[in-house]
Enzyme design. Structure first.
Site, PDB file in Angstrom:
ATOM      1  N   ASP A  12       0.861  -1.181   0.000  1.00 37.98           N
ATOM      2  CA  ASP A  12       0.000   0.000   0.000  1.00 37.98           C
ATOM      3  C   ASP A  12       0.895   1.227   0.000  1.00 37.98           C
ATOM      4  OD1 ASP A  12      -2.111  -1.677   0.131  1.00 37.98           O
ATOM      5  OD2 ASP A  12      -2.826  -1.064   2.112  1.00 37.98           O
ATOM      6  N   ASP A 131     -13.888  -6.543  -4.776  1.00 39.98           N
ATOM      7  CA  ASP A 131     -14.002  -6.670  -3.322  1.00 39.98           C
ATOM      8  C   ASP A 131     -15.353  -7.325  -3.042  1.00 39.98           C
ATOM      9  OD1 ASP A 131     -11.589  -5.383  -3.039  1.00 39.98           O
ATOM     10  OD2 ASP A 131     -12.474  -3.419  -2.646  1.00 39.98           O
TER      11      ASP A 131
END
Lengths: 257, 215
Positions: A12, A131
């Site tokens: 990230d 997701d």
């Protein structure tokens, strides 16, 4: 069978720095994406995925520089996701040296974008990130709904149908994250992974929930994933990518050693 | 000073392959160009490519680079990569049939849907994406310091079927054994991406920098 199952560390990146704590014993700067990428490359990572979580759009340019630097030193495939909304975003990342881009929210709001992107740049560089959250009860047939905005907004769209539609539109790969498992370290949602992997012709990357090496192996054996993605298990120095591969190889999984 | 020209004809980004060559090149200059004169002045030429074959061939014809490639392959080492391998053959199944450069006899076909692994019965996905083994089917200067069976990074849905067995320099198994490397005289072409294949890929590029076109 010759094709190896892939292990993909995920980083990230916020405003050009790796976040969520990356801790290697012998690394000079744990927040530097280039250093972290180089370390994973040395450990034998098969690919790297960068997720740009930068909130402000004026810092997006920072990610382009990160990709340029990493691509100049690390010669394995690089995927960049986060904030890919239009053709110009894809072109910018590919020109910087990314091999694939991950499209998530933008695909849901404008599915034609995936079609356009695949036609223009080729399916091989279009990864649709999904997701998914389980919506079925304990004794119901399994069902998962897709979410956007980092798993915050429900869409009412069925995950399996969506995955099939996206591959029809030209997605070359599916990055499948279980929102129920993400961050739990309880292992992948194997039923989800297996259901989607069996339903599409393109490779599926399992994501969300890895806490042990056994979880990585299960993603392939129980989940029938073509690749497994993990973050924290590698970031905190608990295990190297090399250890993960040795472990999987011992279970008869074909990996690149 | 010798130089390596990477042919730029608008098909995909050439950043990675240029960077990888810069990484292994010693004193050689690496240029990315679409200019005939610049490419012709180079000692070695790289013919890359990603995307759809019809667009690829159309661009090569529009820019006259198709004839230039035919000309150069007679006089200096040429490395084809991915679509740059497929384009060398007579014809591809892709885009409802596309005539290619016809430098090597043979065709390019799609992996069939529904392939299964012969050992595990596993459903094989398309594209063929990831690290697979390349078995060297003959000796070649380009294989220096690379063991047979080494893994390289692939991503493709079509593969070449050369007419001449002697043009095959390496094979890979994915539902079937296909020609993943072809070679003839000055020409060496690979279906995988050496620029994305870590140490093994860089070694292959270094071998190309050192290769004088004799197998």
């Amino acid at each position: 069978m010759g094709l190896a199952k892939r292990i993909i560390p995920c980083l990230d990146v916020d405003a050009g720095r790796v976040v969520k704590g990356v801790q290697f014993v012998d690394i000079r700067d744990a927040g530097d994406p280039v250093e972290v990428a180089r370390r994973y490359d040395e450990q034998g990572a098969d690919e790297l995925t960068f997720l740009d979580i930068t909130a402000s759009s004026d810092q997006r340019e920072t990610m382009v520089h990160v990709v340029e630097q990493v691509a100049g030193e690390v010669f394995i495939p690089l995927t960049v996701g986060g904030g890919i909304r239009e053709v110009a975003d894809i072109r910018r990342m590919l020109n910087a040296g990314a091999d694939k881009v991950g499209i998530n929210t933008a695909a849901v709001f404008n599915p034609e974008f995936v079609k356009e992107a695949a036609q223009r740049f080729g399916s091989q560089c279009i990864v649709v990130a999904i997701d998914a959250k389980r919506t079925s009860g304990e004794h119901e047939p399994p069902a998962w709904e897709i979410y956007t905005h980092g798993g915050r907004k429900p869409t009412g769209i069925d995950t399996v149908e969506w995955a099939q539609r996206m591959t029809d539109y030209g997605a070359g790969e599916i990055l499948l994250t279980s929102m129920d498992r993400d961050g739990t370290r309880d292992g992948f949602d194997l039923e989800l992974t297996r259901t989607v992997s069996d339903a599409v012709d393109v490779p599926v990357i399992a994501s969300g929930g890895v806490g042990t090496l056994q979880h990585l192996a299960e993603g392939v054996t129980g989940g029938r994933a073509d690749a497994v993605l993990a973050a924290s298990i590698f970031h905190f120095g608990e295990h190297t990518v090399g250890e993960a591969k040795q472990y999987m190889a011992k279970q008869g999984i074909e990996v690149r050693l | 000073m010798s130089s390596i020209a990477i042919i730029d004809y608008g098909m995909g980004n050439l950043h990675s392959i240029a960077k990888a060559f810069e990484h292994v090149a010693g004193r050689e200059r690496v240029v990315v160009s679409s200019e005939h004169d610049v490419i012709r002045a180079a000692d070695r030429v790289v013919f890359p490519g990603v995307g759809a074959i019809r667009d690829c061939i159309a661009e090569l014809r529009r820019t006259g680079l198709d004839d230039l490639i035919r000309e150069l392959v007679a006089s200096r080492p040429l490395l084809g990569v991915c679509l740059g391998l497929q384009a060398l053959f007579d014809v591809s199944e892709e885009n409802d049939g596309t005539d290619c450069l016809g430098i090597l006899p043979g065709s390019v076909v799609r992996f069939p849907r529904g392939m299964q692994d012969s050992d595990s019965g596993e459903h094989l996905k398309i594209p063929h994406m990831g690290w697979n083994r390349v078995v060297q089917t003959r000796e070649h200067a380009m294989w220096a310091d690379i063991p047979s069976g080494t893994r390289f990074y692939f991503v493709h849905s079509y593969h070449a079927v050369p007419s001449r067995e002697s043009d095959v320099a390496g094979t890979t198994g994915y539902g079937r054994d296909f020609a993943s490397v072809v070679a003839r005289d000055n020409l060496f072409a690979v279906q995988f991406h050496p620029e994305k294949s870590q140490h093994a890929g860089l070694q292959l590029l270094a071998n190309f920098v050192a290769w004088n076109g004799e197998s």
